[in-house]
Design a protein around this motif. Sequence first.
Motif, mmCIF file in Angstrom:
data_model
loop_
_atom_site.group_PDB
_atom_site.id
_atom_site.type_symbol
_atom_site.label_atom_id
_atom_site.label_comp_id
_atom_site.label_asym_id
_atom_site.label_seq_id
_atom_site.Cartn_x
_atom_site.Cartn_y
_atom_site.Cartn_z
ATOM 1 N N ARG A 211 -5.051 10.539 -6.666
ATOM 2 C CA ARG A 211 -5.670 9.197 -6.663
ATOM 3 C C ARG A 211 -5.210 8.418 -7.876
ATOM 4 N NH1 ARG A 211 -11.352 10.245 -4.835
ATOM 5 N NH2 ARG A 211 -11.069 11.830 -3.260
ATOM 6 N N SER A 212 -3.955 8.549 -8.168
ATOM 7 C CA SER A 212 -3.509 7.966 -9.419
ATOM 8 C C SER A 212 -2.907 6.581 -9.236
ATOM 9 C CB SER A 212 -2.479 8.885 -10.076
ATOM 10 O OG SER A 212 -1.377 9.027 -9.223
ATOM 11 N N MET B 71 -1.195 12.366 11.248
ATOM 12 C CA MET B 71 -1.642 13.046 10.036
ATOM 13 C C MET B 71 -2.018 12.027 8.984
ATOM 14 S SD MET B 71 -0.176 15.646 7.557
ATOM 15 C CE MET B 71 -0.532 15.417 5.832
ATOM 16 N N THR B 72 -3.068 12.324 8.256
ATOM 17 C CA THR B 72 -3.394 11.470 7.127
ATOM 18 C C THR B 72 -3.198 12.276 5.860
ATOM 19 O OG1 THR B 72 -5.687 12.154 7.104
ATOM 20 C CG2 THR B 72 -5.174 10.178 8.340
ATOM 21 N N GLY B 73 -2.833 11.624 4.803
ATOM 22 C CA GLY B 73 -2.636 12.345 3.559
ATOM 23 C C GLY B 73 -2.519 11.378 2.408
ATOM 24 N N ASP B 74 -2.658 11.918 1.220
ATOM 25 C CA ASP B 74 -2.562 11.050 0.052
ATOM 26 C C ASP B 74 -1.674 11.634 -1.031
ATOM 27 O OD1 ASP B 74 -4.147 13.134 -0.689
ATOM 28 O OD2 ASP B 74 -5.870 11.931 -1.285
ATOM 29 N N GLY B 75 -1.402 12.919 -0.944
ATOM 30 C CA GLY B 75 -0.702 13.589 -2.036
ATOM 31 C C GLY B 75 0.804 13.600 -1.873
ATOM 32 N N THR B 76 1.475 13.788 -3.005
ATOM 33 C CA THR B 76 2.917 13.922 -2.965
ATOM 34 C C THR B 76 3.306 15.106 -2.088
ATOM 35 O OG1 THR B 76 3.077 12.978 -5.148
ATOM 36 C CG2 THR B 76 4.952 14.271 -4.411
ATOM 37 N N ALA C 210 -0.868 7.005 5.332
ATOM 38 C CA ALA C 210 -1.035 7.307 3.914
ATOM 39 C C ALA C 210 -2.189 6.493 3.365
ATOM 40 C CB ALA C 210 0.245 6.976 3.156
ATOM 41 N N MET C 211 -2.919 7.103 2.452
ATOM 42 C CA MET C 211 -4.008 6.391 1.799
ATOM 43 C C MET C 211 -3.413 5.484 0.733
ATOM 44 S SD MET C 211 -6.640 7.814 3.261
ATOM 45 C CE MET C 211 -5.592 7.680 4.681
ATOM 46 N N ASN C 212 -3.895 4.260 0.667
ATOM 47 C CA ASN C 212 -3.371 3.333 -0.328
ATOM 48 C C ASN C 212 -3.605 3.854 -1.747
ATOM 49 O OD1 ASN C 212 -2.089 0.820 -0.938
ATOM 50 N ND2 ASN C 212 -4.060 0.178 -1.770
ATOM 51 N N ALA C 213 -4.691 4.622 -1.916
ATOM 52 C CA ALA C 213 -4.991 5.174 -3.231
ATOM 53 C C ALA C 213 -4.083 6.353 -3.556
ATOM 54 C CB ALA C 213 -6.443 5.619 -3.282
ATOM 55 N N THR D 263 -0.429 8.729 -3.656
ATOM 56 C CA THR D 263 0.777 8.581 -4.464
ATOM 57 C C THR D 263 1.809 7.743 -3.721
ATOM 58 O OG1 THR D 263 1.747 10.573 -3.538
ATOM 59 C CG2 THR D 263 0.421 10.832 -5.525
ATOM 60 N N MET D 264 2.722 7.210 -4.492
ATOM 61 C CA MET D 264 3.793 6.371 -3.940
ATOM 62 C C MET D 264 4.599 7.159 -2.915
ATOM 63 S SD MET D 264 4.090 3.373 -4.548
ATOM 64 C CE MET D 264 5.001 2.412 -3.399
ATOM 65 N N ALA D 265 4.867 8.422 -3.231
ATOM 66 C CA ALA D 265 5.672 9.252 -2.329
ATOM 67 C C ALA D 265 5.017 9.326 -0.958
ATOM 68 C CB ALA D 265 5.844 10.649 -2.920
ATOM 69 N N ALA D 266 3.708 9.506 -0.944
ATOM 70 C CA ALA D 266 2.991 9.601 0.327
ATOM 71 C C ALA D 266 3.106 8.289 1.094
ATOM 72 C CB ALA D 266 1.523 9.944 0.077
ATOM 73 N N LYS D 267 2.964 7.173 0.375
ATOM 74 C CA LYS D 267 2.986 5.878 1.047
ATOM 75 C C LYS D 267 4.365 5.562 1.614
ATOM 76 C CE LYS D 267 0.619 3.735 -2.349
ATOM 77 N NZ LYS D 267 -0.060 2.628 -3.024
ATOM 78 N N GLU D 268 5.383 5.961 0.873
ATOM 79 C CA GLU D 268 6.745 5.698 1.345
ATOM 80 C C GLU D 268 7.064 6.544 2.567
ATOM 81 O OE1 GLU D 268 8.813 3.491 0.232
ATOM 82 O OE2 GLU D 268 8.358 3.060 -1.865
ATOM 83 N N ALA D 269 6.456 7.727 2.637
ATOM 84 C CA ALA D 269 6.816 8.674 3.695
ATOM 85 C C ALA D 269 6.151 8.340 5.025
ATOM 86 C CB ALA D 269 6.444 10.094 3.271
ATOM 87 N N GLY D 270 4.933 7.820 4.991
ATOM 88 C CA GLY D 270 4.211 7.571 6.231
ATOM 89 C C GLY D 270 4.700 6.326 6.951
ATOM 90 N N ASN D 271 4.135 6.057 8.128
ATOM 91 C CA ASN D 271 4.473 4.798 8.783
ATOM 92 C C ASN D 271 3.271 3.857 8.906
ATOM 93 O OD1 ASN D 271 3.246 6.234 10.832
ATOM 94 N ND2 ASN D 271 5.122 6.502 12.007
ATOM 95 N N MET D 272 2.168 4.227 8.257
ATOM 96 C CA MET D 272 1.035 3.313 8.138
ATOM 97 C C MET D 272 0.378 3.549 6.780
ATOM 98 S SD MET D 272 -1.026 3.280 11.692
ATOM 99 C CE MET D 272 -0.183 3.332 13.269
#
Length: 682
Positions: free
Chosen positions: A165-166, A514-519, A533-536, A538-547
């Motif tokens: 949650r960084s 799948m939902t996730g937030d971690g690298t 990916a959860m907006n809260a 990591t960046m890696a998670a957000k870049e990897a998902g499609n929502m």
Amino acid sequence: MTHHPPGRGEFTPRQLAAALPDAARKLDPRHTIRAPVVFVVWIGSLVTTVAAIVDPSFFGFAIAAWLWVTVLFANLAEAVAEGRGRAQAEALRRTKQETVARRLRPDGGEERVPGPRLAVGDLVVVEAGELIPGDGEVVDGVASVDESTMTGESAPVIRESGGDRSSVTGGTRVLSDRITVRVTTRPGEGFLDRMITLVEGASRQQTPNEIALNILLASLTLVFLLAVATLQPLAAYAGRQQTLTVLTALLVCLIPTTIGALLSAIGIAGMDRLVRRNVIAVSGRAVEAAGDVNTLLLDKTGTITLGNRQATEFIPVTGVDEHELAEAAQLSSLADETPEGRSVVVLAKNRYGLRGREEGRVTDVTFVPFSAHTRMSGVDLGDGRRIRKGASTAVMKWVRAEGGRPADTVGPLVEAIAGEGGTPLLVAERTPGEPARVLGVIRLRDIVKAGIRERFAELHRMGISTVMITGDNPATAAAIAREAGVDRHLAEATPEDKMELIRREQAAGRLVAMTGDGTNDAPALAQADVGVAMNAGTMAAKEAGNMVDLDSNPTKLIEIVAIGKQLLITRGALTTFSIANDVAKYFAIIPAMFTGVHPQLDRLNVMGLASAQSAILSAVVFNALVIVALVPVALRGVRYRPTSAAAMLRRNLAVYGLGGLVTPFVGIKLIDLVVHLLPGIR
Ligand SMILES: Nc1ncnc2c1ncn2[C@@H]1O[C@H](COP(=O)(O)OP(=O)(O)OP(=O)(O)O)[C@@H](O)[C@H]1O
Ligand SMILES: [K+]
Ligand SMILES: [Mg+2]
């Protein structure tokens, strides 16, 4: 509760009027060609216009005009949908505020710079009451942050360094405490900015499903073209050769113009509905996939549980003093920036009065950071002493590798904690010249989220099977899985295991969300058909998902699935309606075209349409009006309720199939009553 600005998402007829200029711009054939059916109407408009000029008649001009109106109405649907999307994106963008940042200088001092002047890598300090100047990651501290400007969600969220949650978003406000943030993107080029640009989507790609449907519609168009072409010899034989205008009008009435016109609006509206729930989808394809999802993967910590796993107790093994365990646990956590690690330091300080990290009493040490692979963290001290803490299997293995033998009492201790859903962390140490030994266990407590059981039951009714995957041990996993009511669970999963599980499900022909937030979720998020990916996170998670879910609410997937299903159902319903409509029109107009030729055919003119011209023009007018009438349905979507697919299909066939068959008879008759009064109509 999610708060929406007034009027956000509602459809009003005024939006239709406002979209007219855009719709007119879309008359450009380079645009129209994207929807083959509409393009055919466009050509038809051109042909009938030329025909009307060459051989002027009221009927000829009327048909040409209404065919142009048909193309305009077809564009209108898409224009309205796009306009709403843009408004939505604007609403997100407006939340950005100008800020002054407190940038840290290399010498440790502070300077004030305007937010837009920040560079990637800059460190900024943000304290209670201040706005976070840009997207970044918390590198130091914990704070509660109000992200409601961005998401409308009013409950503050915790943002802290080290864990999953960084990440923080520019324009959100720190409510308490003080954090240091490393800026990760240039202002204006942040993740959200890019997502907003995507939502505005001037260059929306058609999804594979849309392309397939367009091909089907084009083939249908071809079939009807042949049908109309072969009508001519028949008509000639009957002594009623038809004009090019009539044949073109007939063709337009028969081809699936309704769905051809509404198709892209339906897709845009689906993405738009997601945005209104604070979910941004990278592609329409992801939204569609969400509608067909069979398997849903969730991680345990932070998704099914609250996720702020806190150390609540140190339990030493026999022969070890409680203080000794607490001291070792704390030492091993001094540089452990995970929430778990910090909570260990806090517990040791509060309960045993051990001094925390601020005092900097340890020097000459090497910290071993936690990783999801080793499932351990710890410290190597200058005097040769080594301490590890982590998952029991991992630490037991380490102890054995270091020549030790875990005491028999360790097993039951671990099982007792795990059995009630807690996470046991084993603490072990090795002093020079002696074998390693287990000192005791840290009990980490985590709480299953309220209401999650009901959410899973709902997913079950939708026919979606839920799988909890966790890096935690099997006993803890089983206890939490039971409490939350997931269908299956997988324990001691590495990031690769998560991805492997997704691959297996996909190989069996299932669509996986799948939902996730971690690298460590990133590979799985990328592999999943729907990766939220959860907006809260990591960046890696957000870049990897499609929502991305701006509210960072893992159970949002239920709504995402419902929206996806609604999109598919709406498309199916309107396709059914459109084709039923066309078939009905065939039987409504053909007899009327031949009135007066054969008395037998006259009897087929059940609707008693006034004349051939009146029948044809009425059908063309009806055909155009139906498109506009269905724009609200395309944008709002057909209502979805969690029932079986078969029940849903039956209902839609009844409503939209029968409706599609009946409306043309009624509609054309009503229009004919007016049209046949027009002076120019014979
Ligand atoms: N800071 C830490 N130091 C040492 N061990 C840890 C630490 N944090 C977690 N662990 C141990 O490592 C295990 C794996 O952690 P990981 O983050 O991969 O999964 P998790 O958080 O338990 O589950 P999930 O995948 O649901 O988030 C944990 O179950 C715990 O036993
Ligand atoms: K049609
Ligand atoms: Mg985790």
